[in-house]
Design a protein around this motif. Structure first.
Motif, mmCIF file in Angstrom:
data_model
loop_
_atom_site.group_PDB
_atom_site.id
_atom_site.type_symbol
_atom_site.label_atom_id
_atom_site.label_comp_id
_atom_site.label_asym_id
_atom_site.label_seq_id
_atom_site.Cartn_x
_atom_site.Cartn_y
_atom_site.Cartn_z
ATOM 1 N N GLY A 1 0.824 -1.211 0.000
ATOM 2 C CA GLY A 1 0.000 0.000 0.000
ATOM 3 C C GLY A 1 0.849 1.248 0.000
ATOM 4 O O GLY A 1 1.619 1.477 0.925
ATOM 5 N N SER B 1 -1.128 -6.287 -8.656
ATOM 6 C CA SER B 1 -1.341 -5.257 -7.633
ATOM 7 C C SER B 1 -1.652 -3.903 -8.263
ATOM 8 O O SER B 1 -2.413 -3.120 -7.694
ATOM 9 N N LEU C 1 -5.308 -4.097 -7.150
ATOM 10 C CA LEU C 1 -5.109 -3.521 -5.822
ATOM 11 C C LEU C 1 -4.369 -2.192 -5.964
ATOM 12 O O LEU C 1 -3.221 -2.061 -5.530
ATOM 13 N N LYS D 1 -4.476 0.524 -4.433
ATOM 14 C CA LYS D 1 -4.065 1.109 -3.159
ATOM 15 C C LYS D 1 -3.365 0.093 -2.269
ATOM 16 O O LYS D 1 -3.104 0.360 -1.102
ATOM 17 N N ILE E 1 -2.719 -3.727 -0.294
ATOM 18 C CA ILE E 1 -3.497 -4.513 0.661
ATOM 19 C C ILE E 1 -4.093 -3.618 1.740
ATOM 20 O O ILE E 1 -5.280 -3.712 2.055
ATOM 21 N N THR F 1 -6.783 -1.223 0.269
ATOM 22 C CA THR F 1 -8.003 -1.950 -0.087
ATOM 23 C C THR F 1 -8.822 -2.267 1.160
ATOM 24 O O THR F 1 -10.044 -2.162 1.146
ATOM 25 N N GLN F 2 -8.144 -2.610 2.253
ATOM 26 C CA GLN F 2 -8.856 -2.877 3.502
ATOM 27 C C GLN F 2 -9.550 -1.618 4.001
ATOM 28 O O GLN F 2 -10.683 -1.676 4.478
ATOM 29 N N ILE G 1 -10.683 0.795 2.116
ATOM 30 C CA ILE G 1 -11.828 1.013 1.223
ATOM 31 C C ILE G 1 -12.987 0.099 1.619
ATOM 32 O O ILE G 1 -14.144 0.526 1.657
ATOM 33 N N ILE G 2 -12.672 -1.155 1.937
ATOM 34 C CA ILE G 2 -13.716 -2.098 2.365
ATOM 35 C C ILE G 2 -14.366 -1.626 3.658
ATOM 36 O O ILE G 2 -15.587 -1.669 3.808
#
Length: 200
Positions: free
Chosen positions: A119, A159, A163, A165, A167, A170-171, A173-174
């Motif tokens: 990231g 990636s 992905l 941004k 790992i 992405t977390q 964003i989730i």
């Protein structure tokens, strides 16, 4: 850490019977990462860090507000050089040898992939990316050594495309999407979230 370096220095200067470097440095290796992380976290969370982030995002605006951008860039360059020097000083005793092939473009690309996978713009992301890529490297160079570089290139493309941004990004964003979903659900059905509400 300083005492182990001094012990190594004096043993090499005066030919004392000192323990091998792999016995002296493991504690230093485990101490260096948290110390460097805390220094970087302190810089990022300070007012100085906010100015550096503003320069990264909009350099011309920061310059217009009166900040001397070149001084901040020089500071960041100096801190990164110190961190690279510490990393290099701890890398050689860990591996045991240094040679010119360590400066090959493949090693630099691998570091870029650590950051891209973990990231960009985060402090934890590159650490997670480095652990993931080095674990994969240890496994694949033993199991399928001829395809490791292709896998590394594929990991970078993956990636970048899926992905962007990393790992850690992405977390986040989730997590933001989940918070928005809960907020929308509370708005559409407020009685389900009130104590004693029957949901009708």
């Amino acid at each position: 850490m300083l005492s182990s370096m001094l012990c190594l220095l004096f043993s090499s200067l005066f030919f004392f019977n000192a323990p091998p470097t792999t016995e002296i440095y493991p504690l230093s290796l485990h101490d260096a990462l948290p110390i460097c992380y805390l220094v970087c976290r302190f810089i990022v969370d300070s007012r100085l860090g906010r100015v550096i982030i503003a320069i990264r995002d909009a350099e011309s605006r920061a310059r217009f507000l009166g900040y001397r951008v070149e001084y901040y860039k020089l500071f960041v360059f100096t801190v990164s050089a110190v961190l690279a020097g510490v990393a290099g000083a701890l890398y050689v005793p860990q591996v045991g040898i240094i040679n010119p092939s360590e400066f090959s473009p493949a090693n630099s690309i691998e570091i870029v992939i650590w950051v891209a996978l973990g990231g960009r713009g985060t402090l934890v992301g590159p650490i997670i990316g480095a652990l993931a890529v080095n674990y994969a490297k240890s496994y694949f160079t033993g199991a399928l050594p001829e395809v490791w570089l292709f896998m590394l290139g594929g990991l970078f493309i993956f990636s970048t495309l899926f992905l962007p941004k990393g790992i850690v990004g992405t977390q986040s964003i989730i997590d933001a999407f989940e918070a928005q979903r809960l907020k929308l659900a509370k708005f559409l059905r407020p009685y389900d979230y009130v104590e004693g509400g029957d949901g009708r």
